[in-house]
Scaffold this motif. Structure first.
Motif, PDB file in Angstrom:
ATOM      1  N   MET A  84       0.837  -1.207   0.000  1.00 20.41           N
ATOM      2  CA  MET A  84       0.000   0.000   0.000  1.00 20.41           C
ATOM      3  C   MET A  84       0.871   1.256   0.000  1.00 20.41           C
ATOM      4  O   MET A  84       0.591   2.220  -0.741  1.00 20.41           O
ATOM      5  N   ILE A  85       1.914   1.262   0.818  1.00 19.78           N
ATOM      6  CA  ILE A  85       2.807   2.423   0.888  1.00 19.78           C
ATOM      7  C   ILE A  85       3.417   2.714  -0.483  1.00 19.78           C
ATOM      8  O   ILE A  85       3.585   3.882  -0.866  1.00 19.78           O
ATOM      9  N   ASN A  86       3.728   1.663  -1.224  1.00 20.01           N
ATOM     10  CA  ASN A  86       4.386   1.830  -2.522  1.00 20.01           C
ATOM     11  C   ASN A  86       3.415   1.948  -3.688  1.00 20.01           C
ATOM     12  O   ASN A  86       3.832   1.907  -4.844  1.00 20.01           O
ATOM     13  N   GLY A  87       2.119   2.086  -3.373  1.00 21.40           N
ATOM     14  CA  GLY A  87       1.174   2.473  -4.417  1.00 21.40           C
ATOM     15  C   GLY A  87       0.301   1.390  -4.988  1.00 21.40           C
ATOM     16  O   GLY A  87      -0.187   1.532  -6.121  1.00 21.40           O
ATOM     17  N   MET A  88       0.064   0.309  -4.270  1.00 21.78           N
ATOM     18  CA  MET A  88      -0.867  -0.716  -4.762  1.00 21.78           C
ATOM     19  C   MET A  88      -2.260  -0.124  -4.936  1.00 21.78           C
ATOM     20  O   MET A  88      -2.832   0.423  -3.997  1.00 21.78           O
ATOM     21  N   SER A  89      -2.803  -0.213  -6.147  1.00 23.68           N
ATOM     22  CA  SER A  89      -4.138   0.327  -6.435  1.00 23.68           C
ATOM     23  C   SER A  89      -5.225  -0.711  -6.219  1.00 23.68           C
ATOM     24  O   SER A  89      -6.303  -0.408  -5.701  1.00 23.68           O
ATOM     25  N   VAL A  90      -4.929  -1.952  -6.663  1.00 22.28           N
ATOM     26  CA  VAL A  90      -5.902  -3.041  -6.572  1.00 22.28           C
ATOM     27  C   VAL A  90      -5.205  -4.262  -5.981  1.00 22.28           C
ATOM     28  O   VAL A  90      -4.105  -4.617  -6.413  1.00 22.28           O
ATOM     29  N   ALA A  91      -5.843  -4.884  -4.991  1.00 26.43           N
ATOM     30  CA  ALA A  91      -5.338  -6.140  -4.429  1.00 26.43           C
ATOM     31  C   ALA A  91      -6.041  -7.288  -5.145  1.00 26.43           C
ATOM     32  O   ALA A  91      -7.251  -7.475  -4.995  1.00 26.43           O
ATOM     33  N   ARG A  92      -5.271  -8.024  -5.943  1.00 25.43           N
ATOM     34  CA  ARG A  92      -5.830  -9.177  -6.659  1.00 25.43           C
ATOM     35  C   ARG A  92      -5.669 -10.415  -5.776  1.00 25.43           C
ATOM     36  O   ARG A  92      -4.603 -10.658  -5.216  1.00 25.43           O
ATOM     37  N   ILE A  93      -6.735 -11.184  -5.673  1.00 23.40           N
ATOM     38  CA  ILE A  93      -6.748 -12.332  -4.765  1.00 23.40           C
ATOM     39  C   ILE A  93      -7.085 -13.584  -5.562  1.00 23.40           C
ATOM     40  O   ILE A  93      -8.066 -13.626  -6.304  1.00 23.40           O
ATOM     41  N   SER A  94      -6.242 -14.592  -5.390  1.00 31.06           N
ATOM     42  CA  SER A  94      -6.456 -15.854  -6.071  1.00 31.06           C
ATOM     43  C   SER A  94      -5.989 -16.978  -5.158  1.00 31.06           C
ATOM     44  O   SER A  94      -4.977 -16.849  -4.478  1.00 31.06           O
ATOM     45  N   ALA A  95      -6.740 -18.066  -5.134  1.00 27.03           N
ATOM     46  CA  ALA A  95      -6.363 -19.207  -4.294  1.00 27.03           C
ATOM     47  C   ALA A  95      -6.454 -20.482  -5.108  1.00 27.03           C
ATOM     48  O   ALA A  95      -7.394 -20.662  -5.890  1.00 27.03           O
ATOM     49  N   PRO A  96      -5.491 -21.387  -4.967  1.00 23.89           N
ATOM     50  CA  PRO A  96      -5.555 -22.650  -5.704  1.00 23.89           C
ATOM     51  C   PRO A  96      -6.783 -23.462  -5.304  1.00 23.89           C
ATOM     52  O   PRO A  96      -7.105 -23.591  -4.125  1.00 23.89           O
TER      53      PRO A  96
END
Length: 545
Positions: free
Chosen positions: A76-88
């Motif tokens: 977040m500090i370094n500029g993440m705009s969207v958190a993509r979430i994926s699980a096997p």
């Protein structure tokens, strides 16, 4: 007196902001951006030109399932705009656990910075997949050398007894779509088979490219129409969970045409306005139907790594360039994958790949979970800041506005005027007041060189803008007190103060504002060019209230 005299001196605080200290090199590649032709644009690119502070390109980070709290905060500090979430395996428990963890850290981080950080969430939907069965004798993998003859079968008797000589595939219609000479790819192209003979439920193949496969490895038949529902029962449960968790984006695999997207929209029809669909372009059929897919999607993700499986590698860059251009013309946000291999640092080829994606028109970049660390995100951000000013702004802007038919909605005329005003006045920012987010999206469509600081009272709207290039959403918490003019002035001042706090705006800079002239007007109808003051308080008439 010539009021357009180019020798007019700059104000003292503008010297290092717009040019080098000796005044010979304009920052942000301005000399190249507005050159008279393409060759002059390229020849005017200068390594002494300083990159801007603001990064226009959005970053979609695939958060690892085992990511620590510290790692997530650093993203977040370094500029993440969207958190993509994926699980096997679409493990809903793991997905729920990760979403809860990220939101807990997000709340703490928002308190730390003194504002709500508008982090959006994207959830992967696997789509239709063909898989092999279980390897016999509890083997972990099987290696097939080049030239070996093996057999594919849809006979369920072999489902748990996959061997070197007999490989079960869970798609009963496979013998109907495979002909002698067709390619069959296992484990996302790791292993290439060529069909020799097809008889009933058996397909005899020869190995063309040696490789290994595992339990439940993927099976791909290039250019073959797969008769499977785009959403499996597992995917339906994932989509329902996404709706309950107020996820912002669904990233859907296995898209072949617009009907696939329509089927997904039916599943989210009740909450369709709250969740956006990102179509993954990862197969040749999707490339063939790209125009109709773009028309039906909220955003596009070009997965070049998966396209390499079905499309010759020397053709993939053409596909990416074409899709990026089509999305830019349609005003649909487009994401490119970064395909970074080393978590320690970017290689020269990776830097060039990222820079070329941005110059070609990418709105966002996706970073995969195996390299999703603060060091890589920092390096990608630096490359973005250097590449964004290298875009031939004059050509891009003219082609984008000429693509808008006349007559059209008034919002297009207003947003084109606002972006052009920002370019002509070298504005440090565009301040946009929006309720639905549409104004910010249209402004982003015309690719201004400055940030679009978007003020909205609705967190969901702020998050929905996190794929639009150049948009910096800011959530305004104060309720409307009935005085419209005061409310507009306060929101614009908040945007200017925010821009000054982050270093985007300095005293004396031009700022373009876009707003409505009265409540519930339905669309913006007011453009102003204002100048940032040397203090961060509100105007006198507001301070006296």
């Amino acid at each position: 007196m010539d009021v357009l005299n180019s020798e007019c001196p700059k104000l003292p605080w503008m010297i290092d902001f717009y040019s080098s200290e000796d005044g010979k090199v304009l920052n942000s590649q301005c000399s190249a951006a507005f050159a008279e032709n393409g060759l002059r644009h390229l020849s005017n690119l200068n390594i002494k030109s300083k990159a801007p502070i603001f990064r226009s390109t959005q970053l979609v980070c695939t958060v690892p399932l085992k990511a620590t709290c510290n790692t997530i905060e650093e993203l977040m500090i370094n500029g993440m705009s969207v958190a993509r979430i994926s699980a096997p395996g679409n493990d809903t428990n793991k997905l729920l656990e990760l979403v809860t963890k990220i939101r807990t850290i997000l709340e703490a981080y928002s308190r730390k910075i003194g504002r709500i950080y508008p982090l959006a969430f994207a959830l992967d939907v696997k789509g239709p997949e063909i898989r092999t069965g279980q390897l016999e004798k509890n083997k972990e993998e099987i290696f097939l050398p080049k030239g070996k003859v093996t057999t594919l079968t849809t006979d369920e008797a072999y489902e748990e007894f996959v061997s070197e000589d007999m490989i079960f595939v869970d798609y009963s219609k496979l013998p109907e779509i495979v002909q002698p000479g067709d390619k069959v790819l296992l484990e996302y192209g790791e292993l290439h088979l060529s069909a020799i003979e097809v008889a009933e439920s058996i397909i005899r193949c020869i190995v063309e490219k040696a490789g290994r496969f595992f339990n439940r490895s993927s099976v791909i038949v290039p250019n073959a129409p797969i008769d499977l529902p785009v959403v499996s029962d597992e995917d339906k449960s994932i989509i329902q969970m996404a709706l309950k968790l107020n996820i912002d984006f669904l990233m859907v695999s296995g898209i072949h045409n617009s009907q696939n997207i329509a089927d997904i929209r039916k599943l989210v029809s009740e909450d369709g306005d709250k969740i956006s669909i990102i179509s993954k372009i990862e197969n040749s059929l999707a490339v063939e139907n790209i125009d109709e897919i773009i028309a039906c999607s909220d955003a596009i993700f070009v997965d070049c790594e998966r396209l390499l499986v079905e499309i010759p590698k020397e053709k993939v860059f053409l596909v990416q360039k074409s899709i990026l251009a089509k999305c830019n013309l349609s005003g649909v946000p487009v994401i490119c994958s970064t395909n970074i291999n080393n978590v320690a640092s970017l290689s020269k080829s990776e830097v060039c790949d990222i820079a070329n994606s941005i110059i070609d028109g990418a709105d966002a970049l996706l970073i995969h979970q195996n390299v999703c660390a603060k060091e890589i995100v920092k390096e990608v951000a630096v490359v973005c800041k250097e590449a964004e000013p290298a875009v031939y702004q004059r050509q891009i802007f003219n082609e984008l506005i000429y693509n808008i038919p006349t007559p059209n909605e008034a919002i297009y005329s207003l947003c084109i005027s606002a972006v052009e005003a920002s370019l002509k006045s070298s504005a440090a920012a565009i301040i946009c007041l929006t309720t639905s987010g549409r104004t910010a999206k249209v402004l982003s469509r015309f690719k201004p060189r400055c940030p679009i600081i978007t003020i909205t009272r609705y967190p969901r709207i702020a998050r929905s803008l996190r794929l639009n290039k150049g948009v910096e959403p800011l959530i305004y918490l104060k309720t409307f007190d009935g005085n419209w003019n005061k409310d507009v002035d306060e929101r614009i001042q908040l945007g200017i103060t925010y821009g000054k706090h982050l270093g985007y705006i300095r005293m004396g800079d031009a700022v373009v504002t876009v707003s409505g002239s009265k409540p519930e007007v339905g669309l913006p109808n007011n453009i102003k060019v204002v100048f940032a003051s040397d203090y961060d308080t509100l105007v006198k008439r507001m301070r006296s209230n």
